[in-house]
Design a protein around this motif. Structure first.
Motif, PDB file in Angstrom:
ATOM      1  N   ALA A 294       0.729  -5.866  -9.372  1.00  0.00           N
ATOM      2  CA  ALA A 294       1.973  -5.984  -8.652  1.00  0.00           C
ATOM      3  C   ALA A 294       3.040  -6.078  -9.558  1.00  0.00           C
ATOM      4  CB  ALA A 294       2.143  -7.023  -7.616  1.00  0.00           C
ATOM      5  N   ARG A 295       4.136  -5.406  -9.853  1.00  0.00           N
ATOM      6  CA  ARG A 295       5.332  -5.646 -10.578  1.00  0.00           C
ATOM      7  C   ARG A 295       6.121  -6.887 -10.588  1.00  0.00           C
ATOM      8  NH1 ARG A 295      10.118  -1.809 -10.283  1.00  0.00           N
ATOM      9  NH2 ARG A 295      11.780  -2.635 -11.513  1.00  0.00           N
ATOM     10  N   ALA A 296       5.404  -7.763 -11.433  1.00  0.00           N
ATOM     11  CA  ALA A 296       6.701  -9.163 -11.584  1.00  0.00           C
ATOM     12  C   ALA A 296       8.266  -8.708 -11.618  1.00  0.00           C
ATOM     13  CB  ALA A 296       6.149  -9.688 -12.675  1.00  0.00           C
ATOM     14  N   GLY A 297       8.876  -9.748 -11.273  1.00  0.00           N
ATOM     15  CA  GLY A 297       9.810 -10.640 -11.478  1.00  0.00           C
ATOM     16  C   GLY A 297      10.773  -9.482 -12.704  1.00  0.00           C
ATOM     17  N   GLU A 298      11.914  -8.674 -13.099  1.00  0.00           N
ATOM     18  CA  GLU A 298      12.733  -9.087 -14.315  1.00  0.00           C
ATOM     19  C   GLU A 298      12.791  -9.863 -14.571  1.00  0.00           C
ATOM     20  OE1 GLU A 298      10.916  -4.721 -13.184  1.00  0.00           O
ATOM     21  OE2 GLU A 298      11.830  -6.869 -12.143  1.00  0.00           O
ATOM     22  N   SER A 299      13.817 -10.754 -13.430  1.00  0.00           N
ATOM     23  CA  SER A 299      15.000 -11.473 -13.998  1.00  0.00           C
ATOM     24  C   SER A 299      13.914 -13.136 -14.977  1.00  0.00           C
ATOM     25  CB  SER A 299      15.258 -12.427 -12.749  1.00  0.00           C
ATOM     26  OG  SER A 299      13.835 -12.922 -12.197  1.00  0.00           O
TER      27      SER A 299
ATOM     28  N   LEU B  14       1.047  -1.122   0.068  1.00  0.00           N
ATOM     29  CA  LEU B  14      -0.214   0.228   0.091  1.00  0.00           C
ATOM     30  C   LEU B  14       0.807   0.932  -0.042  1.00  0.00           C
ATOM     31  CD1 LEU B  14      -2.564  -0.968   2.669  1.00  0.00           C
ATOM     32  CD2 LEU B  14      -2.491  -1.798   0.185  1.00  0.00           C
ATOM     33  N   THR B  15       0.191   2.634  -0.097  1.00  0.00           N
ATOM     34  CA  THR B  15       1.056   3.732  -0.460  1.00  0.00           C
ATOM     35  C   THR B  15       1.295   4.430   0.655  1.00  0.00           C
ATOM     36  OG1 THR B  15      -1.436   4.992  -0.992  1.00  0.00           O
ATOM     37  CG2 THR B  15       0.319   4.069  -3.173  1.00  0.00           C
ATOM     38  N   PRO B  16       1.704   5.021   1.481  1.00  0.00           N
ATOM     39  CA  PRO B  16       1.634   6.159   2.217  1.00  0.00           C
ATOM     40  C   PRO B  16       0.729   7.002   2.908  1.00  0.00           C
ATOM     41  CG  PRO B  16       3.304   6.648   1.751  1.00  0.00           C
ATOM     42  CD  PRO B  16       2.901   5.359   0.172  1.00  0.00           C
TER      43      PRO B  16
ATOM     44  N   THR C  91      -7.865  -1.276  -0.174  1.00  0.00           N
ATOM     45  CA  THR C  91      -7.496  -1.726  -1.990  1.00  0.00           C
ATOM     46  C   THR C  91      -8.310   0.272  -2.144  1.00  0.00           C
ATOM     47  OG1 THR C  91      -9.888  -1.975  -2.206  1.00  0.00           O
ATOM     48  CG2 THR C  91      -8.950  -3.666  -1.518  1.00  0.00           C
ATOM     49  N   GLN C  92      -7.991   1.359  -2.252  1.00  0.00           N
ATOM     50  CA  GLN C  92      -8.158   2.285  -2.845  1.00  0.00           C
ATOM     51  C   GLN C  92      -6.388   2.406  -3.072  1.00  0.00           C
ATOM     52  OE1 GLN C  92     -10.706   4.878  -1.108  1.00  0.00           O
ATOM     53  NE2 GLN C  92     -11.824   3.231   0.415  1.00  0.00           N
ATOM     54  N   PHE C  93      -5.909   2.368  -2.065  1.00  0.00           N
ATOM     55  CA  PHE C  93      -4.281   2.762  -1.846  1.00  0.00           C
ATOM     56  C   PHE C  93      -3.207   1.432  -2.152  1.00  0.00           C
ATOM     57  CE2 PHE C  93      -7.463   3.640   1.776  1.00  0.00           C
ATOM     58  CZ  PHE C  93      -7.287   5.852   0.833  1.00  0.00           C
ATOM     59  N   LYS C  94      -3.485   0.440  -2.837  1.00  0.00           N
ATOM     60  CA  LYS C  94      -3.203  -0.125  -3.161  1.00  0.00           C
ATOM     61  C   LYS C  94      -1.293   0.220  -4.411  1.00  0.00           C
ATOM     62  CE  LYS C  94      -5.226  -5.221  -4.112  1.00  0.00           C
ATOM     63  NZ  LYS C  94      -5.669  -5.268  -5.091  1.00  0.00           N
ATOM     64  N   VAL C  95      -0.168  -0.059  -4.130  1.00  0.00           N
ATOM     65  CA  VAL C  95       0.498   0.749  -4.468  1.00  0.00           C
ATOM     66  C   VAL C  95       0.464  -0.028  -6.401  1.00  0.00           C
ATOM     67  CG1 VAL C  95       2.917   0.777  -5.133  1.00  0.00           C
ATOM     68  CG2 VAL C  95       1.788   0.684  -2.887  1.00  0.00           C
ATOM     69  N   PRO C  96       0.287   0.849  -7.466  1.00  0.00           N
ATOM     70  CA  PRO C  96       0.106   0.163  -8.282  1.00  0.00           C
ATOM     71  C   PRO C  96       0.938  -0.812  -8.958  1.00  0.00           C
ATOM     72  CG  PRO C  96       0.178   2.671  -9.046  1.00  0.00           C
ATOM     73  CD  PRO C  96       0.305   2.080  -7.368  1.00  0.00           C
TER      74      PRO C  96
END
Length: 767
Positions: A270-275, A163-165, A189-194
């Motif tokens: 959520a951002r997936a791992g690039e590797s 979540l964001t601050p 859920t309103q504050f999930k980190v995109p």
């Protein structure tokens, strides 16, 4: 034992004038006193009481005075919460204003401003939450300013909310609401980190429509996009199937990833791992041509013909699917594999490996019969169909049903039921049919019954198919609606449709296979019946099996069928003289019409104008009738003009082994070829054509043809059936097709015999 210390509550300032607060203390039988001067009681020297100060403002001089002297401080919401729960006042070594974050354990990542971090930590403590420096399984929420770092990656893997601050700040704004908790899913859920926060993406190798779609989704999920090559770009998303080499040298800080990373991030939210998704430059050598160039100058025509036959066999090698291992060959024979050699398969059971029947034994010869060929084709299509059903279940249905999905369930249970319906039941019955067909072919004999296998499962087919086929339109509409409304489902489809198992086909295109399967089986059974002798016991069983399939199809709602293409079949029947009556079928529809010129001696003479009518399961081949014949009146006195086309062949699409896109050269322009293997032939045949006119785009026509061939034989990789080939290797040329004199000479040659026949008939009639 230590003496018991009595708890004394002190209401400071505004707290003393809060009627609800006073009543709450009375409800839990807690004594209290009122003061406006905390210095009188806050020096901490009185040890007879455990003094608890209730303050309405944690940002006042009274709070600072009490905090420095380590007094116990709480806010009014704590008292109200304990009264509602009928609990004693909560003990906390830190000032506790509310229970908004009670039982929550937070971890922070990506913060560079220490003052901001300190302020957030104090707010969490004031609301009853705890802070952990290191991320572990005890952490309930990760507060992140960045999608980089090990803590973020661990939280993604463990499914911990990120979540964001703003989540903490908004929770603090609602601190006086006794019945509110910051851990409520609807609130947090309103504050999930995109997934693409602090990411700048570029897209390489995509069409304009795809690129626009991905750029819009990048903005929607917290990122930004730049042009390829911009130094501020953090990620380059590559369409790995179209990009063979990067147009630039990427820096070490730049991630060059496959498109699956992009869609996977959206699916997980959520951002997936690039590797796992790094794009690697394709340094492998180019694929070798399947067809070697043949010399056109050799005087030995038999050698040319033999090489052409081997070339066609090589082209169809990849499409051959068999439940049996191929026979061993000498190394010298590896490059000259023909269809005939694929038919020389021993029927020795695995339990009798010591037995080695000769290649000329009766069982092997019987397998080369047309009845065995079509029976093998039935097995091949059944095997492909089962594989596609398995793909639908394993790639799409089961992952969507999996519990503990990152980001929660992608689809609701009602939507899952609507989309997949009775696919598991259909898969189960066809798996058993495939197994029985494989056993039948392994121990083949001409008297073995194919019809019994279908009759054995007819009741299960009646039960499984109608529920799915009748609601297929609803299933398709549900997929389209969910894909538009649910970004995670759209990303899920994008990821899985790009997998080799799906052959780049959409879920809707795969789900239409059960709608098409039973009519295809009926056609194949009818073809087997044609090649079954009247004294064979299976003849009657096949007829009953075909009738049983018709009974299944009568249970399917006729309104679901496409009628427009079926109406066009009647136009084809009237236009083509001698068109087979079995072309008329309730399940068949016209897909494409193409005007061509024959370039070889199959299926008709070179130079003939040939019209190809592509249906969803077969190809009608008709040539243009010669005008000189039409000048004679029919002896039957018909007033209706004769059909402009003459029937040549009605070919099931399953007989087309390969579609060849012939490269344009000085000797050959706008041409294509079909590698065909009829069940009555032991060798492949080559049908070559040149497209006539400019209205037909060759690439579109060939893709459409291959898609319907794949549908007929239940294959997912329709595009892999097209092979770009040098026309010289197949001895195909269009050099003399544009010559008027050449056309005239061919027309005279082709019609001379038919004119003589018509003249004889005319004279006989007059006499």
């Amino acid at each position: 034992m230590l003496p018991k210390v009595e708890t004394r509550v002190v209401l400071v300032g505004e707290a003393a004038r809060n009627g609800a607060l006073v009543k709450a203390l009375q409800d839990i039988n807690t004594p209290y006193i009122v003061t406006d001067n905390v210095q009188e009681l806050g020096d901490g020297e009185n040890t007879d009481f455990e003094t608890v100060f209730v303050l309405t403002d944690f940002d006042s001089s009274d709070y600072n005075y009490l905090y420095k002297r380590e007094n116990r401080i709480i806010g009014p919401p704590v008292v109200l919460h304990c009264a509602a729960k009928r609990e004693a006042l909560h003990f906390s070594c830190r000032p506790l204003y509310s229970t908004t974050m009670l039982n929550l354990s937070l971890c922070f990542t990506g913060f560079r401003n220490k003052e901001e971090m300190k302020n957030l930590v104090n707010l969490v403590h004031h609301m009853g939450g705890t802070i952990r420096k290191d991320f572990s399984t005890k952490v309930t929420h990760l507060v992140a300013c960045s999608t980089h770092g090990e803590k973020y990656r661990l939280a993604v893997c463990m499914g911990t909310p990120i979540l964001t601050p703003s989540w903490i700040h908004k929770a603090w704004e609602r601190r006086d609401d006794v019945y509110f908790h910051a851990g409520e899913e609807e609130f947090r859920t309103q504050f999930k980190v995109p997934p693409f926060q602090d990411c700048s993406l570029s897209f390489l190798g995509f069409s304009e429509d795809e690129k626009t779609n991905m750029e819009e989704r990048t903005l929607k999920h917290g990122g930004s996009y730049l042009e390829v090559g911009d130094e501020n770009c953090t990620h380059v998303v590559v369409e790995e199937n179209s990009v063979k080499e990067l147009p630039f040298s990427p820096s070490k800080k730049l991630f060059v990833v496959k498109q699956e990373w992009f869609w996977g991030s959206i699916q997980m939210d959520a951002r997936a791992g690039e590797s796992m998704y790094l794009y690697e430059k394709n340094d492998s050598p180019a694929m070798k041509k399947a067809v070697s160039l043949l010399s056109l100058t050799t005087p030995n025509s038999n050698r040319k013909r033999r090489r052409l036959r081997d070339t066609l066999a090589q082209l169809t090698k990849e499409t051959e699917i068999s439940p049996f291992p191929p026979p061993r060959k000498r190394p010298s024979a590896e490059h000259s594999l023909s269809m005939g050699s694929l038919l020389d398969i021993s029927n020795t059971p695995e339990t009798c490996k010591s037995s080695k029947p000769s290649k000329s034994s009766t069982p092997v010869l019987s397998k080369q019969s047309a009845r065995w060929q079509v029976s093998k084709e039935l097995y091949q299509t059944e095997s492909n169909y089962v594989d596609i059903l398995n793909t639908i279940l394993q790639i799409f249905k089961l992952p969507l049903e999996k519990e503990g999905q990152v980001g929660g369930p992608i689809l609701a249970q009602e939507e899952m039921k609507t989309i997949f319906g009775s696919i598991p039941d259909i898969y189960e019955v066809h798996t058993r049919i495939k197994s029985d067909l494989e056993e039948l072919l392994t121990a083949w004999h001409e008297d073995r019954s194919v019809g019994d296998i279908i009759l054995k499962y007819s009741k299960e087919l009646v039960k499984a198919y109608p529920p799915f086929v009748n609601f297929f339109e609803m299933s398709k509409e549900t997929i389209v609606r969910c894909e538009k409304q649910k970004p995670r489902f759209h990303a899920f489809l994008k990821i899985n449709q790009a997998k080799p198992e799906c052959g780049r086909q959409t879920l809707v295109e795969l789900l239409i296979r059960p709608v098409q399967r039973l009519p295809s089986v009926a056609l194949l059974l009818n073809d087997i019946k044609k090649h079954t002798s009247d004294d064979n016991p299976d003849k009657m069983r096949l007829e009953k099996a075909i009738e049983s399939l018709k009974e299944v199809m009568t249970h399917i709602n006729e309104d679901k069928r496409k009628t427009e293409g079926q109406k066009q079949i009647f136009d084809v029947v009237y236009e083509v003289d001698g068109c087979p009556a079995n072309l008329l079928s309730s399940h068949r529809s016209l897909v494409y019409r193409v005007e061509t010129i024959a370039l070889g001696d199959q299926p008709c003479d070179r130079g003939e104008h040939v019209t190809l009518f592509l249906f969803n399961d077969c190809l009608e081949i008709a040539r243009k009738r010669h005008k000189v014949i039409n000048t004679f009146k029919s002896p039957l006195g018909q007033t209706r003009p004769p059909p402009p086309l003459k029937h040549i062949a009605l070919m099931p699409l399953s007989q087309i082994r390969r579609v060849l896109d012939l490269q344009d050269t000085e000797e050959c322009v706008n041409a294509f070829a079909l590698v065909v293997h009829p069940p009555t032939e032991h060798e492949n045949l080559l049908f070559s054509f040149q497209l006539a006119g400019e209205e037909t785009i060759k690439s579109t026509w060939l893709r459409t043809l291959c898609r319907h061939i794949a549908n007929t034989i239940c294959r997912a990789d329709a595009e892999d059936m097209i092979q770009c080939t040098d026309p010289d290797s197949l001895q195909v040329s269009t050099k003399d097709m544009d010559s008027t004199l050449s056309k005239a000479s061919r027309a005279i040659k082709k019609t001379s015999k038919k004119v003589k026949a018509e003249e004889s008939l005319f004279h006989v009639t007059c006499c």
